[in-house]
Write a protein that holds these residues in place. Structure first.
Motif, PDB file in Angstrom:
ATOM      1  N   THR A  75       2.770  -2.251   4.468  1.00  0.00           N
ATOM      2  CA  THR A  75       2.375  -0.846   4.546  1.00  0.00           C
ATOM      3  C   THR A  75       3.356  -0.106   5.428  1.00  0.00           C
ATOM      4  OG1 THR A  75       0.503   0.660   4.925  1.00  0.00           O
ATOM      5  CG2 THR A  75       0.859  -1.062   6.561  1.00  0.00           C
ATOM      6  N   ASP A 115       0.587   5.694  -0.130  1.00  0.00           N
ATOM      7  CA  ASP A 115      -0.344   6.811   0.034  1.00  0.00           C
ATOM      8  C   ASP A 115       0.107   8.071  -0.711  1.00  0.00           C
ATOM      9  OD1 ASP A 115       1.798   7.608   1.540  1.00  0.00           O
ATOM     10  OD2 ASP A 115       0.710   7.721   3.448  1.00  0.00           O
ATOM     11  N   THR A 124      -5.292   3.741  -2.424  1.00  0.00           N
ATOM     12  CA  THR A 124      -6.728   3.886  -2.201  1.00  0.00           C
ATOM     13  C   THR A 124      -7.069   5.353  -2.074  1.00  0.00           C
ATOM     14  OG1 THR A 124      -6.749   1.797  -0.980  1.00  0.00           O
ATOM     15  CG2 THR A 124      -8.668   3.218  -0.752  1.00  0.00           C
ATOM     16  N   SER A 133      -3.543   5.434  11.115  1.00  0.00           N
ATOM     17  CA  SER A 133      -4.834   4.772  11.279  1.00  0.00           C
ATOM     18  C   SER A 133      -4.970   3.538  10.401  1.00  0.00           C
ATOM     19  CB  SER A 133      -5.961   5.765  10.975  1.00  0.00           C
ATOM     20  OG  SER A 133      -5.840   6.267   9.653  1.00  0.00           O
ATOM     21  N   THR A 134      -4.464   3.594   9.160  1.00  0.00           N
ATOM     22  CA  THR A 134      -4.573   2.432   8.282  1.00  0.00           C
ATOM     23  C   THR A 134      -3.730   1.273   8.813  1.00  0.00           C
ATOM     24  OG1 THR A 134      -4.997   3.800   6.330  1.00  0.00           O
ATOM     25  CG2 THR A 134      -4.173   1.569   5.953  1.00  0.00           C
ATOM     26  N   ASP A 145     -12.478   3.071   2.197  1.00  0.00           N
ATOM     27  CA  ASP A 145     -11.661   2.972   3.404  1.00  0.00           C
ATOM     28  C   ASP A 145     -10.411   2.154   3.094  1.00  0.00           C
ATOM     29  OD1 ASP A 145     -11.086   0.992   5.961  1.00  0.00           O
ATOM     30  OD2 ASP A 145     -11.508   3.064   6.537  1.00  0.00           O
ATOM     31  N   PRO A 146      -9.207   2.729   3.301  1.00  0.00           N
ATOM     32  CA  PRO A 146      -7.988   2.034   2.865  1.00  0.00           C
ATOM     33  C   PRO A 146      -7.812   0.654   3.489  1.00  0.00           C
ATOM     34  CG  PRO A 146      -7.510   4.334   3.321  1.00  0.00           C
ATOM     35  CD  PRO A 146      -8.912   4.099   3.781  1.00  0.00           C
ATOM     36  N   ALA A 147      -7.975   0.532   4.800  1.00  0.00           N
ATOM     37  CA  ALA A 147      -7.751  -0.757   5.454  1.00  0.00           C
ATOM     38  C   ALA A 147      -8.731  -1.812   4.945  1.00  0.00           C
ATOM     39  CB  ALA A 147      -7.856  -0.611   6.967  1.00  0.00           C
ATOM     40  N   GLU A 148     -10.002  -1.452   4.856  1.00  0.00           N
ATOM     41  CA  GLU A 148     -10.999  -2.421   4.408  1.00  0.00           C
ATOM     42  C   GLU A 148     -10.758  -2.827   2.963  1.00  0.00           C
ATOM     43  OE1 GLU A 148     -13.051  -3.965   6.311  1.00  0.00           O
ATOM     44  OE2 GLU A 148     -12.448  -2.787   8.060  1.00  0.00           O
ATOM     45  N   LEU A 154      -4.952  -2.445  10.157  1.00  0.00           N
ATOM     46  CA  LEU A 154      -4.408  -3.678   9.602  1.00  0.00           C
ATOM     47  C   LEU A 154      -3.802  -4.554  10.693  1.00  0.00           C
ATOM     48  CD1 LEU A 154      -2.740  -2.305   6.349  1.00  0.00           C
ATOM     49  CD2 LEU A 154      -4.813  -3.688   6.498  1.00  0.00           C
ATOM     50  N   ALA A 175       0.835  -1.199   0.000  1.00  0.00           N
ATOM     51  CA  ALA A 175       0.000   0.000   0.000  1.00  0.00           C
ATOM     52  C   ALA A 175       0.869   1.248   0.000  1.00  0.00           C
ATOM     53  CB  ALA A 175      -0.915   0.010   1.223  1.00  0.00           C
TER      54      ALA A 175
END
Length: 275
Positions: A101, A10, A38, A116-117, A82-85, A121, A8
Protein backbone atom coordinates in the motif's frame (compact mmCIF):
# COMPACT_ATOMS: atom_id res chain seq x y z
CA UNK A 1 10.21 -15.35 -2.26
CA UNK A 2 6.91 -13.48 -2.29
CA UNK A 3 5.01 -15.25 -5.03
CA UNK A 4 1.72 -13.40 -4.46
CA UNK A 5 0.94 -9.82 -3.48
CA UNK A 6 -2.18 -7.87 -2.60
CA UNK A 7 -1.91 -4.23 -3.74
CA UNK A 8 -4.30 -1.58 -2.46
CA UNK A 9 -5.14 1.48 -4.57
CA UNK A 10 -7.33 4.42 -3.62
CA UNK A 11 -7.60 6.04 -7.10
CA UNK A 12 -5.90 9.24 -5.93
CA UNK A 13 -3.61 10.88 -8.46
CA UNK A 14 -0.72 9.06 -6.76
CA UNK A 15 -2.07 5.59 -7.53
CA UNK A 16 -0.93 5.17 -11.12
CA UNK A 17 2.59 6.57 -10.50
CA UNK A 18 2.92 4.21 -7.55
CA UNK A 19 1.92 1.17 -9.63
CA UNK A 20 4.43 2.12 -12.33
CA UNK A 21 7.19 1.94 -9.74
CA UNK A 22 6.27 -1.55 -8.50
CA UNK A 23 8.03 -3.46 -11.26
CA UNK A 24 10.89 -4.18 -8.84
CA UNK A 25 8.60 -6.62 -7.02
CA UNK A 26 9.39 -9.08 -9.79
CA UNK A 27 12.90 -9.34 -8.32
CA UNK A 28 11.26 -10.22 -4.99
CA UNK A 29 9.62 -13.22 -6.64
CA UNK A 30 6.13 -11.77 -7.12
CA UNK A 31 4.20 -13.41 -9.95
CA UNK A 32 0.54 -13.05 -9.01
CA UNK A 33 -1.12 -9.80 -7.96
CA UNK A 34 -4.56 -9.02 -6.56
CA UNK A 35 -5.30 -5.35 -7.17
CA UNK A 36 -7.85 -4.05 -4.68
CA UNK A 37 -9.93 -0.93 -4.19
CA UNK A 38 -12.21 -0.54 -1.20
CA UNK A 39 -15.15 1.80 -1.57
CA UNK A 40 -16.33 3.37 1.68
CA UNK A 41 -19.65 2.53 3.23
CA UNK A 42 -22.32 5.20 3.62
CA UNK A 43 -20.99 6.05 7.07
CA UNK A 44 -17.35 6.13 5.91
CA UNK A 45 -15.37 8.95 4.42
CA UNK A 46 -15.84 9.15 0.70
CA UNK A 47 -13.27 11.89 0.11
CA UNK A 48 -13.85 15.19 -1.67
CA UNK A 49 -14.09 13.90 -5.22
CA UNK A 50 -17.14 12.80 -7.21
CA UNK A 51 -18.75 9.52 -6.19
CA UNK A 52 -18.28 6.81 -8.79
CA UNK A 53 -20.69 4.02 -9.60
CA UNK A 54 -19.72 0.40 -9.05
CA UNK A 55 -19.15 -0.09 -12.77
CA UNK A 56 -16.98 3.04 -12.96
CA UNK A 57 -14.89 1.75 -10.07
CA UNK A 58 -14.47 -1.61 -11.79
CA UNK A 59 -13.40 0.17 -14.97
CA UNK A 60 -10.80 2.17 -13.06
CA UNK A 61 -9.49 -1.00 -11.45
CA UNK A 62 -9.11 -2.57 -14.88
CA UNK A 63 -7.29 0.55 -16.11
CA UNK A 64 -4.90 0.40 -13.15
CA UNK A 65 -4.37 -3.35 -13.64
CA UNK A 66 -3.06 -2.70 -17.16
CA UNK A 67 -0.03 -0.96 -15.64
CA UNK A 68 1.03 -4.23 -14.00
CA UNK A 69 -0.12 -6.74 -16.60
CA UNK A 70 3.17 -6.90 -18.52
CA UNK A 71 5.02 -8.29 -15.51
CA UNK A 72 2.42 -10.00 -13.32
CA UNK A 73 -0.72 -12.08 -13.49
CA UNK A 74 -3.30 -9.60 -12.22
CA UNK A 75 -6.81 -10.01 -10.92
CA UNK A 76 -8.95 -7.24 -9.48
CA UNK A 77 -11.25 -7.03 -6.49
CA UNK A 78 -13.71 -4.29 -5.52
CA UNK A 79 -14.54 -4.35 -1.82
CA UNK A 80 -16.69 -2.26 0.48
CA UNK A 81 -16.14 -1.24 4.09
CA UNK A 82 -13.18 -0.31 6.25
CA UNK A 83 -10.14 -0.50 3.93
CA UNK A 84 -7.63 -1.92 6.44
CA UNK A 85 -10.00 -4.56 7.77
CA UNK A 86 -11.08 -5.58 4.28
CA UNK A 87 -7.48 -5.85 3.10
CA UNK A 88 -6.44 -7.92 6.10
CA UNK A 89 -9.39 -10.28 5.64
CA UNK A 90 -8.71 -10.72 1.93
CA UNK A 91 -4.99 -11.27 2.53
CA UNK A 92 -5.83 -14.04 4.98
CA UNK A 93 -8.50 -15.63 2.78
CA UNK A 94 -6.23 -15.66 -0.28
CA UNK A 95 -3.11 -16.43 1.78
CA UNK A 96 -1.04 -13.85 -0.08
CA UNK A 97 2.64 -13.51 0.78
CA UNK A 98 2.80 -9.72 0.75
CA UNK A 99 0.54 -6.69 1.26
CA UNK A 100 1.40 -3.47 -0.59
CA UNK A 101 0.00 0.00 0.00
CA UNK A 102 1.01 3.65 -0.27
CA UNK A 103 2.70 5.19 2.74
CA UNK A 104 1.72 8.85 2.64
CA UNK A 105 -1.57 10.65 3.15
CA UNK A 106 -2.71 12.75 0.19
CA UNK A 107 -4.19 15.79 1.88
CA UNK A 108 -1.72 18.74 1.83
CA UNK A 109 -2.16 19.24 5.56
CA UNK A 110 -1.10 15.64 6.21
CA UNK A 111 2.21 15.44 4.35
CA UNK A 112 3.99 14.01 7.39
CA UNK A 113 1.46 11.26 8.05
CA UNK A 114 1.48 7.82 6.51
CA UNK A 115 -2.30 7.65 6.17
CA UNK A 116 -4.92 5.96 8.32
CA UNK A 117 -5.13 2.77 6.25
CA UNK A 118 -1.35 2.32 6.14
CA UNK A 119 -1.13 3.07 9.85
CA UNK A 120 -3.72 0.39 10.66
CA UNK A 121 -1.91 -2.12 8.45
CA UNK A 122 1.40 -1.36 10.17
CA UNK A 123 -0.19 -2.21 13.49
CA UNK A 124 -2.25 -5.22 12.47
CA UNK A 125 -0.77 -7.02 9.45
CA UNK A 126 0.19 -10.61 10.19
CA UNK A 127 2.42 -10.90 7.10
CA UNK A 128 5.07 -8.75 5.37
CA UNK A 129 3.85 -5.28 4.47
CA UNK A 130 5.49 -3.19 1.76
CA UNK A 131 4.85 0.52 2.16
CA UNK A 132 5.60 2.26 -1.13
CA UNK A 133 6.30 5.97 -0.85
CA UNK A 134 3.71 7.79 -2.93
CA UNK A 135 3.77 11.26 -4.41
CA UNK A 136 1.10 13.34 -6.00
CA UNK A 137 1.51 14.11 -9.68
CA UNK A 138 2.54 17.71 -9.05
CA UNK A 139 5.38 16.66 -6.74
CA UNK A 140 7.40 15.10 -9.53
CA UNK A 141 9.68 12.08 -9.19
CA UNK A 142 13.08 13.74 -8.82
CA UNK A 143 13.51 12.59 -5.23
CA UNK A 144 12.23 9.03 -5.68
CA UNK A 145 15.00 6.54 -4.86
CA UNK A 146 16.73 4.63 -7.62
CA UNK A 147 15.61 1.01 -7.81
CA UNK A 148 19.19 -0.19 -8.21
CA UNK A 149 20.32 1.26 -4.89
CA UNK A 150 21.36 -0.90 -1.94
CA UNK A 151 18.92 -2.72 0.33
CA UNK A 152 19.18 -1.56 3.94
CA UNK A 153 18.32 -3.84 6.85
CA UNK A 154 17.66 -2.14 10.19
CA UNK A 155 17.84 -4.56 13.11
CA UNK A 156 18.14 -4.37 16.88
CA UNK A 157 19.17 -8.02 17.15
CA UNK A 158 16.05 -8.96 19.12
CA UNK A 159 13.96 -12.07 18.62
CA UNK A 160 11.30 -9.91 16.99
CA UNK A 161 13.81 -8.76 14.37
CA UNK A 162 14.96 -12.25 13.36
CA UNK A 163 12.20 -12.75 10.79
CA UNK A 164 13.14 -9.48 9.06
CA UNK A 165 16.79 -10.57 8.98
CA UNK A 166 15.86 -13.92 7.43
CA UNK A 167 13.65 -12.25 4.83
CA UNK A 168 16.45 -9.87 3.84
CA UNK A 169 18.94 -12.72 3.35
CA UNK A 170 16.50 -14.81 1.31
CA UNK A 171 15.51 -11.84 -0.81
CA UNK A 172 19.06 -11.01 -1.81
CA UNK A 173 20.40 -14.52 -2.29
CA UNK A 174 23.98 -15.70 -2.58
CA UNK A 175 26.81 -13.42 -3.75
CA UNK A 176 24.89 -10.21 -3.04
CA UNK A 177 25.66 -7.67 -0.34
CA UNK A 178 23.39 -6.25 2.31
CA UNK A 179 23.73 -2.96 4.18
CA UNK A 180 22.96 -3.61 7.86
CA UNK A 181 22.68 -1.05 10.63
CA UNK A 182 21.79 -1.12 14.28
CA UNK A 183 21.10 2.06 16.20
CA UNK A 184 22.02 2.60 19.82
CA UNK A 185 20.73 5.35 22.07
CA UNK A 186 23.58 4.76 24.54
CA UNK A 187 27.36 4.73 24.36
CA UNK A 188 27.57 0.95 24.90
CA UNK A 189 28.96 0.32 21.43
CA UNK A 190 30.21 -3.19 22.26
CA UNK A 191 26.72 -4.27 23.23
CA UNK A 192 25.32 -2.74 20.03
CA UNK A 193 27.81 -4.68 17.90
CA UNK A 194 26.75 -7.89 19.63
CA UNK A 195 23.26 -7.31 18.24
CA UNK A 196 24.71 -7.96 14.79
CA UNK A 197 26.26 -11.34 15.62
CA UNK A 198 23.25 -13.43 14.57
CA UNK A 199 22.79 -11.79 11.16
CA UNK A 200 26.57 -11.88 10.60
CA UNK A 201 26.73 -15.62 11.20
CA UNK A 202 23.67 -16.35 9.05
CA UNK A 203 24.98 -14.21 6.20
CA UNK A 204 28.28 -16.11 6.23
CA UNK A 205 26.38 -19.39 6.02
CA UNK A 206 24.46 -18.37 2.89
CA UNK A 207 27.20 -16.35 1.17
CA UNK A 208 25.77 -12.85 1.58
CA UNK A 209 28.32 -10.10 2.19
CA UNK A 210 27.37 -7.59 4.89
CA UNK A 211 28.30 -3.94 5.17
CA UNK A 212 27.65 -3.26 8.85
CA UNK A 213 27.58 -0.23 11.11
CA UNK A 214 26.52 0.84 14.57
CA UNK A 215 25.09 4.36 14.74
CA UNK A 216 24.14 6.50 17.71
CA UNK A 217 20.83 8.32 18.01
CA UNK A 218 17.15 7.58 17.61
CA UNK A 219 16.36 4.85 15.09
CA UNK A 220 13.41 6.66 13.55
CA UNK A 221 15.73 9.54 12.58
CA UNK A 222 19.04 7.77 11.94
CA UNK A 223 17.71 5.00 9.68
CA UNK A 224 15.97 7.33 7.17
CA UNK A 225 19.04 9.63 7.16
CA UNK A 226 21.39 6.76 6.29
CA UNK A 227 18.97 5.41 3.70
CA UNK A 228 18.86 8.83 2.03
CA UNK A 229 22.64 9.34 2.16
CA UNK A 230 23.31 5.92 0.62
CA UNK A 231 20.40 6.12 -1.82
CA UNK A 232 18.92 2.88 -0.53
CA UNK A 233 16.18 1.48 -2.73
CA UNK A 234 14.48 -0.39 0.11
CA UNK A 235 14.49 -0.45 3.92
CA UNK A 236 13.71 -3.76 5.63
CA UNK A 237 12.88 -3.81 9.31
CA UNK A 238 10.84 -5.82 11.78
CA UNK A 239 7.96 -5.00 14.02
CA UNK A 240 6.86 -6.58 17.24
CA UNK A 241 3.61 -8.34 18.04
CA UNK A 242 0.22 -7.27 16.72
CA UNK A 243 -1.92 -4.20 17.37
CA UNK A 244 0.07 -2.94 20.32
CA UNK A 245 0.69 -6.33 21.99
CA UNK A 246 4.39 -6.22 22.96
CA UNK A 247 5.05 -3.88 20.12
CA UNK A 248 3.82 -1.61 17.43
CA UNK A 249 1.41 1.16 18.26
CA UNK A 250 0.81 4.71 17.05
CA UNK A 251 4.05 6.65 17.36
CA UNK A 252 6.23 3.51 17.54
CA UNK A 253 9.70 3.28 16.00
CA UNK A 254 8.50 1.14 13.07
CA UNK A 255 5.75 3.56 12.14
CA UNK A 256 8.04 6.57 12.54
CA UNK A 257 10.59 4.98 10.20
CA UNK A 258 7.83 4.55 7.61
CA UNK A 259 6.78 8.15 8.10
CA UNK A 260 10.28 9.58 7.71
CA UNK A 261 11.82 7.25 5.13
CA UNK A 262 10.59 8.71 1.80
CA UNK A 263 11.34 5.35 0.18
CA UNK A 264 9.82 1.85 0.23
CA UNK A 265 9.82 0.13 3.62
CA UNK A 266 9.27 -3.61 4.04
CA UNK A 267 7.91 -4.38 7.50
CA UNK A 268 8.22 -8.00 8.57
CA UNK A 269 6.22 -9.05 11.65
CA UNK A 270 8.20 -10.84 14.31
CA UNK A 271 7.03 -13.33 16.88
CA UNK A 272 5.25 -12.04 19.93
CA UNK A 273 7.94 -13.73 21.99
CA UNK A 274 10.57 -11.42 20.54
CA UNK A 275 12.56 -9.31 23.00
Amino acid sequence: MYESALIAVDFSRSSLPMLKRLGYMERMGVKNVILVHTKPTASGSGGDGPKLSTQELKDKLAEHAEVLSDQFQVETRLLSGDPAEQLLTLAKDEDVDLIVTGSRAHHPAKRLLIGSTASALVRKADRPLLLEDVRDADEGEDNIPRRDGPTLLATDGSGAAEAAEDHALRMLGKDNHLRVITVSSSNDIARAWRRLERITNKAADVGVRLIRSVDLGRAEHVIPQIAAAERASLIITGRRGRDGVRGVRIGSTAEDICRNANRPVLLVPGTEQGN
